[in-house]
Design a protein around this motif. Structure first.
Motif, short mmCIF file in Angstrom:
data_model
loop_
_atom_site.label_atom_id
_atom_site.label_comp_id
_atom_site.label_asym_id
_atom_site.label_seq_id
_atom_site.Cartn_x
_atom_site.Cartn_y
_atom_site.Cartn_z
N PRO A 265 -1.81 -3.11 13.38
CA PRO A 265 -2.79 -3.57 12.06
C PRO A 265 -1.85 -3.40 11.16
O PRO A 265 -0.78 -3.07 11.06
CB PRO A 265 -3.58 -1.28 11.93
CG PRO A 265 -3.51 -1.45 12.89
CD PRO A 265 -2.30 -1.58 13.90
N GLY A 266 -2.34 -4.45 10.28
CA GLY A 266 -1.96 -4.97 9.10
C GLY A 266 -1.52 -3.80 7.86
O GLY A 266 -0.33 -3.80 7.26
N THR A 267 -2.37 -2.70 7.62
CA THR A 267 -1.72 -0.94 6.87
C THR A 267 -0.65 -1.08 7.60
O THR A 267 0.42 -0.33 6.84
CB THR A 267 -3.24 -0.49 7.24
OG1 THR A 267 -4.11 -0.92 6.52
CG2 THR A 267 -2.26 0.94 6.27
N VAL A 268 -0.16 -0.70 9.14
CA VAL A 268 0.80 0.12 9.80
C VAL A 268 2.28 -1.14 9.27
O VAL A 268 3.29 -0.57 9.37
CB VAL A 268 0.47 -0.05 10.80
CG1 VAL A 268 1.33 0.41 11.70
CG2 VAL A 268 -0.61 0.76 11.58
N THR A 269 2.21 -2.27 9.88
CA THR A 269 3.17 -3.01 9.60
C THR A 269 3.87 -3.29 8.29
O THR A 269 4.86 -3.02 8.18
CB THR A 269 3.06 -4.25 10.40
OG1 THR A 269 1.91 -5.08 10.32
CG2 THR A 269 2.72 -4.24 12.00
N ALA A 270 1.74 -3.61 7.27
CA ALA A 270 2.92 -3.69 5.60
C ALA A 270 3.61 -1.76 5.09
O ALA A 270 4.50 -2.18 4.49
CB ALA A 270 1.88 -3.83 4.85
N LYS A 271 3.05 -1.49 5.54
CA LYS A 271 3.43 -0.27 5.02
C LYS A 271 5.34 0.38 6.13
O LYS A 271 6.04 0.19 5.38
CB LYS A 271 2.65 1.00 5.68
CG LYS A 271 1.51 1.19 4.59
CD LYS A 271 0.94 3.16 4.89
CE LYS A 271 0.62 2.94 2.81
NZ LYS A 271 0.08 4.31 3.58
N SER A 272 5.62 -0.25 7.10
CA SER A 272 6.96 -0.66 7.66
C SER A 272 7.66 -0.78 7.02
O SER A 272 8.75 -0.47 6.92
CB SER A 272 6.35 -0.76 9.10
OG SER A 272 7.87 -0.62 9.35
N LEU A 273 7.34 -2.33 6.68
CA LEU A 273 7.66 -2.71 5.84
C LEU A 273 9.14 -2.10 4.10
O LEU A 273 10.08 -2.41 3.56
CB LEU A 273 7.85 -4.52 5.61
CG LEU A 273 8.45 -5.64 6.31
CD1 LEU A 273 7.65 -6.99 6.26
CD2 LEU A 273 9.74 -5.87 6.33
N LEU A 274 7.57 -2.07 3.73
CA LEU A 274 7.33 -1.07 2.38
C LEU A 274 8.42 -0.35 1.90
O LEU A 274 9.64 -0.03 1.91
CB LEU A 274 6.48 -1.40 1.80
CG LEU A 274 5.16 -2.21 1.46
CD1 LEU A 274 4.01 -2.06 1.06
CD2 LEU A 274 5.77 -3.13 -0.51
N ASN A 275 8.15 0.30 3.55
CA ASN A 275 9.57 1.86 3.27
C ASN A 275 10.77 1.75 3.36
O ASN A 275 11.53 1.74 3.29
CB ASN A 275 9.12 2.85 4.42
CG ASN A 275 7.88 3.17 4.61
OD1 ASN A 275 7.15 3.72 2.83
ND2 ASN A 275 6.90 3.75 5.14
N ALA A 276 10.77 0.05 4.24
CA ALA A 276 12.42 -0.27 4.54
C ALA A 276 12.80 -0.63 3.34
O ALA A 276 13.89 -1.26 3.36
CB ALA A 276 12.14 -1.42 5.58
N LEU A 277 11.76 -1.71 2.43
CA LEU A 277 12.29 -2.12 1.77
C LEU A 277 12.55 -1.36 0.38
O LEU A 277 12.50 -1.52 -0.87
CB LEU A 277 11.13 -3.47 1.59
CG LEU A 277 11.43 -4.49 1.92
CD1 LEU A 277 10.16 -5.23 1.73
CD2 LEU A 277 12.13 -5.18 1.86
N GLY A 278 12.30 0.14 0.61
CA GLY A 278 12.41 1.03 -0.55
C GLY A 278 11.31 1.10 -1.85
O GLY A 278 11.85 0.78 -3.08
N LEU A 279 10.40 0.15 -1.63
CA LEU A 279 9.17 0.05 -2.56
C LEU A 279 7.82 1.35 -2.14
O LEU A 279 7.65 2.05 -0.62
CB LEU A 279 8.21 -1.03 -2.38
CG LEU A 279 9.12 -2.25 -2.82
CD1 LEU A 279 8.12 -3.36 -2.17
CD2 LEU A 279 9.05 -2.04 -4.51
N PRO A 280 7.40 1.87 -3.01
CA PRO A 280 6.46 2.85 -2.73
C PRO A 280 4.74 2.56 -1.68
O PRO A 280 4.55 1.67 -1.50
CB PRO A 280 4.95 3.14 -3.66
CG PRO A 280 6.60 2.19 -4.84
CD PRO A 280 6.90 1.32 -4.23
N ALA A 281 4.93 3.95 -0.46
CA ALA A 281 4.47 3.47 1.57
C ALA A 281 4.09 4.52 1.87
O ALA A 281 3.29 5.19 1.65
CB ALA A 281 4.61 2.14 2.06
N GLY A 282 4.86 5.38 2.09
CA GLY A 282 4.78 6.90 2.60
C GLY A 282 4.22 6.20 4.32
O GLY A 282 3.60 4.74 4.39
N PRO A 283 3.52 7.40 4.47
CA PRO A 283 3.11 7.56 6.10
C PRO A 283 1.67 6.77 5.91
O PRO A 283 0.81 6.46 5.10
CB PRO A 283 2.58 9.17 6.29
CG PRO A 283 2.43 9.23 5.17
CD PRO A 283 3.84 8.26 4.09
#
Length: 309
Positions: A265-283
């Motif tokens: 799902p796009g939620t999973v992939t977007a959060k994965s990238l945001l976390n890697a980029l140091g932007l707020p996302a979380g689990p």
């Protein structure tokens, strides 16, 4: 022999002023490491997205994990994001449920919380006929003073908002827009040609294509991670440089595919990238599960390749 001068450059067709923004992000909902709603993170992410080209934020949609957030969390999220962005961007929030009464209640709460508009998905699971879907949307629109963006995503709801239904709903003054994930490009053009509904691409691969035939803009999951790159596509088209617009859309395609069409799902992939980029996302919240290390590395590589072009 007289050489003919080059034909004058004609800019792309003018698009009417978008009622709810043009470059909208389907924003993820940040959570703390323990899984609680992260309102501070939501404000920081909202500020980042607006600063990098989004003129609208859509909260509590599919990407925002709306099935696993409470009514109170949805209202709190609207208030926090409204405070963060002020009048720099439109704030639209998802209120769609399979229950018309509940949807109307959420619509009224969203209005109190400061939303500018509502994203309302077709009622799911019960697969109502078109007459019932139409009544559901009309009752929701009548329940509050906010404009509605109808969300046509039959792959998730099990029910299409048929073009003929959209044509009838366009007559309601409170129904002004459509987020189109129907995968029916002909149907979208049919409604565009016969109504004043603002049409937003809900699938990132259609951002430029729908805009080119009169769409208003997009509601994008991928904008969570490359908001400026996606906006540049529409900016180039508006400037009349359609070749550049096509090139920019094509450059974004590998990342769009990895985020939206690679089995997660796009939620999973977007959060994965945001976390890697140091932007707020979380689990993500269960039943969703985080992306594995290999997929996370692939996403980061594709993101770096795109922003480096």
């Amino acid at each position: 022999m007289t050489t003919q001068p080059p034909a004058p450059h004609n800019p792309a067709p003018h698009h009417p002023a978008p009622p709810l923004g043009r470059t909208l992000c389907a924003m993820i909902t940040p959570f703390t490491p323990s899984g609680a709603l992260d309102l501070d993170g939501a404000q920081r992410l909202a500020h980042h997205l607006v600063a990098h080209g989004c003129d609208g934020l859509v909260l509590s949609g599919t990407t925002g994990e709306s099935p696993t957030t409470s009514d109170t969390e949805k209202s709190d999220l609207v208030r926090a994001v409204r405070e963060a962005v002020g009048d720099r961007a439109k704030v639209i929030t998802g209120v769609g449920t399979p229950d018309t009464r509940h949807t109307a209640e959420l619509a009224r709460e969203a209005e109190k919380a400061g939303a500018d508009g509502l994203l309302v998905v077709a009622p799911y699971y019960s697969t109502p006929p078109q007459e019932a879907i139409e009544a559901h949307f009309r009752q929701t629109a009548d329940a509050c003073g906010l404009p509605l963006m109808l969300y046509d995503i039959p792959a998730r709801t099990g029910t299409r908002i048929e073009p003929e239904t959209l044509l009838r709903l366009a007559e309601h003054p409170g129904i002004i827009a459509v987020k189109d994930c129907s995968q029916d490009f002909l149907g979208a053009q049919k409604v565009l040609s016969r109504t004043d509904l603002a049409y937003y691409a809900g699938c990132d691969e259609h951002n430029l294509a729908l805009y080119a035939v009169g769409g208003t803009g997009y509601v994008s999951t991928v904008a969570n991670v490359v908001p400026d790159r996606l906006r540049a596509v529409l900016d180039a088209f508006d400037a009349g440089d359609t070749a550049r617009a096509a090139r920019l859309q094509q450059q974004a395609t590998p990342l769009i595919e990895a985020v939206m069409s690679a089995g997660l799902p796009g939620t999973v992939t977007a959060k994965s990238l945001l976390n890697a980029l140091g932007l707020p996302a979380g689990p993500v919240r269960s039943p969703l599960q985080p992306a594995g290390r290999g997929r996370a590395d692939e996403l980061l590589t594709l993101h770096a390749a795109l922003v480096g072009t």
